[in-house]
Design a protein around this motif. Structure first.
Motif, PDB file in Angstrom:
ATOM      1  N   PRO A 229      -8.216  -7.464  -6.055  1.00 40.80           N
ATOM      2  CA  PRO A 229      -8.494  -8.856  -5.729  1.00 40.80           C
ATOM      3  C   PRO A 229      -9.404  -9.510  -6.744  1.00 40.80           C
ATOM      4  O   PRO A 229      -9.341 -10.713  -6.952  1.00 40.80           O
ATOM      5  CB  PRO A 229      -9.153  -8.771  -4.355  1.00 40.80           C
ATOM      6  N   THR A 230     -10.259  -8.740  -7.418  1.00 34.46           N
ATOM      7  CA  THR A 230     -11.154  -9.320  -8.402  1.00 34.46           C
ATOM      8  C   THR A 230     -10.431  -9.696  -9.684  1.00 34.46           C
ATOM      9  O   THR A 230     -10.962 -10.413 -10.520  1.00 34.46           O
ATOM     10  CB  THR A 230     -12.296  -8.342  -8.738  1.00 34.46           C
TER      11      THR A 230
ATOM     12  N   LYS B 288     -12.685 -22.998  -7.821  1.00 33.23           N
ATOM     13  CA  LYS B 288     -12.546 -24.054  -6.813  1.00 33.23           C
ATOM     14  C   LYS B 288     -12.209 -23.502  -5.439  1.00 33.23           C
ATOM     15  O   LYS B 288     -11.765 -24.220  -4.557  1.00 33.23           O
ATOM     16  CB  LYS B 288     -11.488 -25.068  -7.259  1.00 33.23           C
ATOM     17  N   GLY B 289     -12.428 -22.178  -5.285  1.00 32.73           N
ATOM     18  CA  GLY B 289     -12.303 -21.593  -3.950  1.00 32.73           C
ATOM     19  C   GLY B 289     -10.921 -21.118  -3.570  1.00 32.73           C
ATOM     20  O   GLY B 289     -10.665 -20.826  -2.403  1.00 32.73           O
ATOM     21  N   LYS B 290     -10.022 -21.002  -4.553  1.00 35.69           N
ATOM     22  CA  LYS B 290      -8.691 -20.471  -4.262  1.00 35.69           C
ATOM     23  C   LYS B 290      -8.389 -19.326  -5.218  1.00 35.69           C
ATOM     24  O   LYS B 290      -8.900 -19.262  -6.333  1.00 35.69           O
ATOM     25  CB  LYS B 290      -7.618 -21.550  -4.402  1.00 35.69           C
ATOM     26  N   THR B 291      -7.542 -18.417  -4.772  1.00 34.52           N
ATOM     27  CA  THR B 291      -7.110 -17.307  -5.608  1.00 34.52           C
ATOM     28  C   THR B 291      -5.692 -16.914  -5.215  1.00 34.52           C
ATOM     29  O   THR B 291      -5.111 -17.497  -4.290  1.00 34.52           O
ATOM     30  CB  THR B 291      -8.084 -16.108  -5.485  1.00 34.52           C
ATOM     31  N   SER B 292      -5.123 -15.945  -5.913  1.00 35.64           N
ATOM     32  CA  SER B 292      -3.723 -15.581  -5.694  1.00 35.64           C
ATOM     33  C   SER B 292      -3.594 -14.187  -5.115  1.00 35.64           C
ATOM     34  O   SER B 292      -4.396 -13.301  -5.412  1.00 35.64           O
ATOM     35  CB  SER B 292      -2.950 -15.620  -7.023  1.00 35.64           C
ATOM     36  N   ASN B 293      -2.583 -13.999  -4.271  1.00 40.94           N
ATOM     37  CA  ASN B 293      -2.238 -12.650  -3.824  1.00 40.94           C
ATOM     38  C   ASN B 293      -1.101 -12.131  -4.699  1.00 40.94           C
ATOM     39  O   ASN B 293      -0.642 -12.813  -5.620  1.00 40.94           O
ATOM     40  CB  ASN B 293      -1.873 -12.623  -2.335  1.00 40.94           C
ATOM     41  N   PHE B 294      -0.665 -10.916  -4.429  1.00 37.63           N
ATOM     42  CA  PHE B 294       0.361 -10.292  -5.270  1.00 37.63           C
ATOM     43  C   PHE B 294       1.714 -10.980  -5.127  1.00 37.63           C
ATOM     44  O   PHE B 294       2.563 -10.893  -6.019  1.00 37.63           O
ATOM     45  CB  PHE B 294       0.475  -8.810  -4.916  1.00 37.63           C
ATOM     46  N   ALA B 295       1.901 -11.712  -4.046  1.00 33.86           N
ATOM     47  CA  ALA B 295       3.145 -12.462  -3.855  1.00 33.86           C
ATOM     48  C   ALA B 295       3.154 -13.739  -4.680  1.00 33.86           C
ATOM     49  O   ALA B 295       4.172 -14.430  -4.755  1.00 33.86           O
ATOM     50  CB  ALA B 295       3.334 -12.789  -2.372  1.00 33.86           C
TER      51      ALA B 295
ATOM     52  N   ILE C  20      -2.003  -5.111   1.660  1.00 33.54           N
ATOM     53  CA  ILE C  20      -2.537  -6.335   2.264  1.00 33.54           C
ATOM     54  C   ILE C  20      -2.262  -7.541   1.364  1.00 33.54           C
ATOM     55  O   ILE C  20      -1.921  -8.630   1.843  1.00 33.54           O
ATOM     56  CB  ILE C  20      -4.054  -6.200   2.500  1.00 33.54           C
ATOM     57  N   ALA C  21      -2.412  -7.336   0.052  1.00 30.43           N
ATOM     58  CA  ALA C  21      -2.249  -8.433  -0.903  1.00 30.43           C
ATOM     59  C   ALA C  21      -0.792  -8.812  -1.127  1.00 30.43           C
ATOM     60  O   ALA C  21      -0.500  -9.744  -1.871  1.00 30.43           O
ATOM     61  CB  ALA C  21      -2.878  -8.045  -2.235  1.00 30.43           C
TER      62      ALA C  21
ATOM     63  N   GLY D 199       2.861 -10.097  11.330  1.00 29.38           N
ATOM     64  CA  GLY D 199       3.929  -9.547  10.514  1.00 29.38           C
ATOM     65  C   GLY D 199       3.623  -9.454   9.031  1.00 29.38           C
ATOM     66  O   GLY D 199       4.516  -9.172   8.224  1.00 29.38           O
ATOM     67  N   HIS D 200       2.361  -9.672   8.624  1.00 32.70           N
ATOM     68  CA  HIS D 200       2.010  -9.642   7.207  1.00 32.70           C
ATOM     69  C   HIS D 200       1.795  -8.220   6.679  1.00 32.70           C
ATOM     70  O   HIS D 200       1.947  -7.981   5.476  1.00 32.70           O
ATOM     71  CB  HIS D 200       0.754 -10.472   6.953  1.00 32.70           C
ATOM     72  N   VAL D 201       1.406  -7.293   7.547  1.00 35.29           N
ATOM     73  CA  VAL D 201       1.238  -5.898   7.141  1.00 35.29           C
ATOM     74  C   VAL D 201       2.006  -4.998   8.097  1.00 35.29           C
ATOM     75  O   VAL D 201       2.295  -5.383   9.229  1.00 35.29           O
ATOM     76  CB  VAL D 201      -0.255  -5.478   7.107  1.00 35.29           C
ATOM     77  N   GLU D 202       2.301  -3.797   7.632  1.00 29.69           N
ATOM     78  CA  GLU D 202       3.050  -2.858   8.449  1.00 29.69           C
ATOM     79  C   GLU D 202       2.141  -2.164   9.469  1.00 29.69           C
ATOM     80  O   GLU D 202       0.929  -2.038   9.268  1.00 29.69           O
ATOM     81  CB  GLU D 202       3.715  -1.808   7.553  1.00 29.69           C
ATOM     82  N   GLU D 203       2.740  -1.688  10.539  1.00 30.14           N
ATOM     83  CA  GLU D 203       2.001  -1.011  11.598  1.00 30.14           C
ATOM     84  C   GLU D 203       1.268   0.222  11.077  1.00 30.14           C
ATOM     85  O   GLU D 203       0.182   0.559  11.551  1.00 30.14           O
ATOM     86  CB  GLU D 203       2.958  -0.609  12.720  1.00 30.14           C
TER      87      GLU D 203
END
Length: 229
Positions: free
Chosen positions: A8-9, A53-60, A115-116, A190-194
């Motif tokens: 994430p960094t 500015k307080g936003k970042t990106s995930n792997f998607a 998670i990302a 539904g964003h992560v698996e069980e």
């Protein structure tokens, strides 16, 4: 073996970053490579200013506020790994628990990747890259059973104690519970698996058992809870 993980960094640096965490014997080497944008051998800066500015990106590839539930979960997962790393430093060299905790830290890197990469908003390729193996849950269960056989039966509530190693593992256990609470809403949506939620649930049980085992191995006394007057 190689474990893929999302950092994430390093979320946005001319693209989204993927780290390869290569475990070789007792050492872990983290190698980072860019998976979008031009390839380069140049040393890249740690800071990018893209999140100012307080936003970042995930792997998607989604640009989201830094206080989004995904990044909250990522931050807690990172804190959990850090707390486990600190606990390892308080365990004696060559300690069985230390080796287990090191492997868990690598698995938590996998969980960060997962998670990302929201299951609801990622390409099939990225989903396959960050799929979480249920075998990790089974490994924890086997470890718990293995350690528990060496411990006296638990007849009372115990307080976090038993020496510095044990006490720090207890701290990691409480952070694990908080991390699990941050994961549950993502699983529910539904964003992560069980299997990820299962792993964190089982991990707190392992850390409790590992703390007791560490106290016993180091000859430290656990403090038994006594009702106050």
């Amino acid at each position: 073996y190689i474990i893929y993980t999302y950092s994430p960094t390093m979320a946005t640096l001319r693209g989204v970053w993927l780290a390869k965490c290569l475990k070789h014997h007792s050492h872990i080497y983290c190698l980072q490579r860019m998976i979008s944008g031009d390839a380069t051998d140049k040393r890249l800066k740690i800071y990018t200013r893209t999140g100012d500015k307080g936003k970042t990106s995930n792997f998607a590839g989604q640009r989201l506020p830094k206080d989004d539930a995904i990044f909250e979960a990522l931050g807690n997962n990172d804190e959990l790994s850090s707390s486990i790393g600190l606990a390892r430093e308080y365990c004696k060299d060559g300690h069985l628990i230390s080796k287990m905790l090191q492997e868990i830290q690598c698995v938590l890197q996998d969980i960060g990747s997962h998670i990302a990469t929201p299951r609801t908003a990622s390409t099939r390729t990225k989903l396959e890259q960050t799929e979480f193996n249920k075998k990790h849950v089974e490994d924890l269960e086997n470890w718990i059973d293995e350690l528990d056989k060496e411990l006296p039966p638990l007849k009372n509530f115990i307080l976090p104690s038993g020496g510095k190693g044990s006490a720090h593992i207890h701290v990691a256990r409480t952070i694990c519970r908080r991390t699990e609470r941050r994961i549950v809403p993502l699983f529910r949506d539904g964003h992560v698996e069980e299997t990820v939620a299962m792993y964190l649930n089982r991990l707190s049980d392992f850390l409790f058992t590992a703390a007791r085992y560490t106290a016993q191995c180091e000859g430290k006394q656990e403090i038994v809870y006594k009702r106050t007057e």
